[in-house]
Design an enzyme around this catalytic site. Structure first.
Site, PDB file in Angstrom:
ATOM      1  N   SER A  97       0.850  -1.185   0.000  1.00 35.82           N
ATOM      2  CA  SER A  97       0.000   0.000   0.000  1.00 35.82           C
ATOM      3  C   SER A  97       0.884   1.232   0.000  1.00 35.82           C
ATOM      4  O   SER A  97       1.990   1.221   0.564  1.00 35.82           O
ATOM      5  CB  SER A  97      -0.899   0.006   1.242  1.00 35.82           C
ATOM      6  OG  SER A  97      -1.482   1.282   1.432  1.00 35.82           O
ATOM      7  N   SER A  98       0.392   2.310  -0.587  1.00 36.87           N
ATOM      8  CA  SER A  98       1.189   3.535  -0.640  1.00 36.87           C
ATOM      9  C   SER A  98       1.394   4.155   0.734  1.00 36.87           C
ATOM     10  O   SER A  98       2.237   5.041   0.897  1.00 36.87           O
ATOM     11  CB  SER A  98       0.530   4.554  -1.579  1.00 36.87           C
ATOM     12  OG  SER A  98      -0.787   4.843  -1.155  1.00 36.87           O
ATOM     13  N   CYS A  99       0.659   3.688   1.748  1.00 36.65           N
ATOM     14  CA  CYS A  99       0.842   4.234   3.095  1.00 36.65           C
ATOM     15  C   CYS A  99       2.168   3.791   3.717  1.00 36.65           C
ATOM     16  O   CYS A  99       2.523   4.242   4.805  1.00 36.65           O
ATOM     17  CB  CYS A  99      -0.314   3.853   4.004  1.00 36.65           C
ATOM     18  SG  CYS A  99      -0.371   2.119   4.472  1.00 36.65           S
TER      19      CYS A  99
ATOM     20  N   HIS B 271     -12.846   3.218   2.978  1.00 33.79           N
ATOM     21  CA  HIS B 271     -12.007   4.307   2.494  1.00 33.79           C
ATOM     22  C   HIS B 271     -12.891   5.441   1.981  1.00 33.79           C
ATOM     23  O   HIS B 271     -14.111   5.311   1.876  1.00 33.79           O
ATOM     24  CB  HIS B 271     -11.081   3.795   1.387  1.00 33.79           C
ATOM     25  CG  HIS B 271     -10.027   2.868   1.878  1.00 33.79           C
ATOM     26  ND1 HIS B 271     -10.115   1.495   1.752  1.00 33.79           N
ATOM     27  CD2 HIS B 271      -8.849   3.105   2.520  1.00 33.79           C
ATOM     28  CE1 HIS B 271      -9.038   0.929   2.289  1.00 33.79           C
ATOM     29  NE2 HIS B 271      -8.266   1.875   2.755  1.00 33.79           N
TER      30      HIS B 271
ATOM     31  N   TYR C 130      -0.726  -0.637  10.050  1.00 39.11           N
ATOM     32  CA  TYR C 130      -0.897  -1.290   8.750  1.00 39.11           C
ATOM     33  C   TYR C 130       0.339  -1.092   7.887  1.00 39.11           C
ATOM     34  O   TYR C 130       0.823  -2.024   7.233  1.00 39.11           O
ATOM     35  CB  TYR C 130      -2.135  -0.711   8.061  1.00 39.11           C
ATOM     36  CG  TYR C 130      -2.437  -1.286   6.697  1.00 39.11           C
ATOM     37  CD1 TYR C 130      -2.947  -2.574   6.571  1.00 39.11           C
ATOM     38  CD2 TYR C 130      -2.239  -0.534   5.546  1.00 39.11           C
ATOM     39  CE1 TYR C 130      -3.242  -3.103   5.316  1.00 39.11           C
ATOM     40  CE2 TYR C 130      -2.536  -1.049   4.296  1.00 39.11           C
ATOM     41  CZ  TYR C 130      -3.035  -2.333   4.187  1.00 39.11           C
ATOM     42  OH  TYR C 130      -3.316  -2.856   2.950  1.00 39.11           O
TER      43      TYR C 130
ATOM     44  N   LYS D 293       2.964  -3.866   6.190  1.00 40.08           N
ATOM     45  CA  LYS D 293       3.204  -3.950   4.752  1.00 40.08           C
ATOM     46  C   LYS D 293       4.682  -3.768   4.415  1.00 40.08           C
ATOM     47  O   LYS D 293       5.201  -4.405   3.489  1.00 40.08           O
ATOM     48  CB  LYS D 293       2.346  -2.911   4.014  1.00 40.08           C
ATOM     49  CG  LYS D 293       0.869  -3.258   3.960  1.00 40.08           C
ATOM     50  CD  LYS D 293       0.661  -4.544   3.175  1.00 40.08           C
ATOM     51  CE  LYS D 293      -0.782  -4.928   3.050  1.00 40.08           C
ATOM     52  NZ  LYS D 293      -0.967  -6.179   2.278  1.00 40.08           N
TER      53      LYS D 293
END
Length: 307
Positions: free
Chosen positions: A108-110, A180, A137, A141
């Site tokens: 994920s881009s987070c 989201h 999270y 990842k």
């Protein structure tokens, strides 16, 4: 990947996993295996090892994850870090033990620092502190993509990772507490329209900017990377275009046909101010997103109505 290769899609019931299955079936792959969570608990090491020992998949798409929006991530950090660490550790290790030819891990881009330079390049990873609301999270990842990298380095596996931007599309989660932003807006505007409510409340100030990728584009990119990419560095997957949350809200309202007011609830968190991925690497490999945002939201709203 041959047409008769045995392919395991972990997380097949989710938005991403189901899109990957649609893509594989469209390309003519028939030997696709998956298990429901009631049949296989991916957080249990023994169950995952037994599954891999019995099925012996050739290729693995690791799309299974515990996901949610700002509220869910901020409220249940222990659940998010535990579930995601267990899922990815069990599947990646079993893929190594049972000699899977290639695995694609979806992050994920987070994972990138909260204040990363924009657009965010792959090498920005671990160059700053994370957004606190989804740190648990993100840490999980990061561990998953690093696990792929380290297994490649030590064991000579071919485990690759892709980092998608914010996703939307069929089979999304429309729960107002845990979803989201885009699916939450679709549901809010739809319910306001049919009930005649004169205003819709939007979380935050509306100023943060986000990039949105249709899940069918992501599935196409995953398939492309599985066929064409080999390397330890993760690959960003996005559109390279961004929109502010308030602009997104007006776009969703226009598509749904809602003509009431939009009210900002500034007591709710905004999250990261801006998050645009640099997709230069993916473009250089030969892949670009095809589905425009308005077109994607329109088709997503149609699938929402069919639910």
């Amino acid at each position: 990947m041959n047409k008769d290769s045995k392919i395991y899609v972990a997380g097949h019931n989710g938005m991403v996993g189901s899109a990957i299955i649609r893509k594989l079936e469209m390309e003519g792959y028939k030997n696709i295996i998956f298990k429901r969570s009631s049949e296989l608990d991916l957080t249990r090491q023994t169950e995952v090892e037994n599954f891999f020992s019995f099925e012996k998949p050739d290729y693995v798409f690791l799309a299974a994850a515990k996901v949610g929006g700002i509220h869910a991530n901020n409220s249940y950090p222990a659940e998010f870090i535990y579930s995601n660490l267990m899922i990815e550790s069990n599947i990646i290790h079993s893929s190594y033990i049972h000699k899977v030819k290639k695995l694609l891990f979806l992050g994920s881009s987070c994972i990138y620092p909260k204040m990363a330079s924009q657009p965010i390049k792959e090498e920005s990873l671990l160059n700053g502190y994370l957004e606190p609301t989804n740190e648990a999270y993100a840490v999980a990842k990061i561990a998953g993509l690093k696990m792929c990298e380290y297994y490649n380095r030590q064991f000579g596996t071919e485990f690759i990772s892709a980092m998608p931007t914010n996703l939307y599309g069929p089979n999304d989660n429309y729960d107002l507490q845990n979803s989201h932003v885009l699916p939450a807006l679709i549901r809010k505007f739809h319910e306001a329209k049919i009930s005649g409510v004169k205003e819709v409340v939007m979380w935050g100030t509306g100023t943060p900017k986000r990039e949105f990728l249709h899940v069918d584009d992501l599935a196409d990119a995953c398939y492309f990377l599985m066929l064409n990419y080999k390397g330890n560095e993760t690959v960003n997957v996005g559109t390279g275009k961004e929109i502010s949350i308030i602009e997104l809200a007006h776009l969703v309202g226009d598509i749904i046909g809602y003509d009431g007011a939009i009210v900002k609830d500034i007591t709710k968190p905004d999250g990261t101010p801006r998050k645009l991925l640099d997709v230069t690497k993916l473009h250089s490999l030969g892949w670009e997103a095809k589905i425009k945002l308005r077109e994607g939201i329109e088709s997503t709203y149609t699938s929402f109505l069919q639910r």
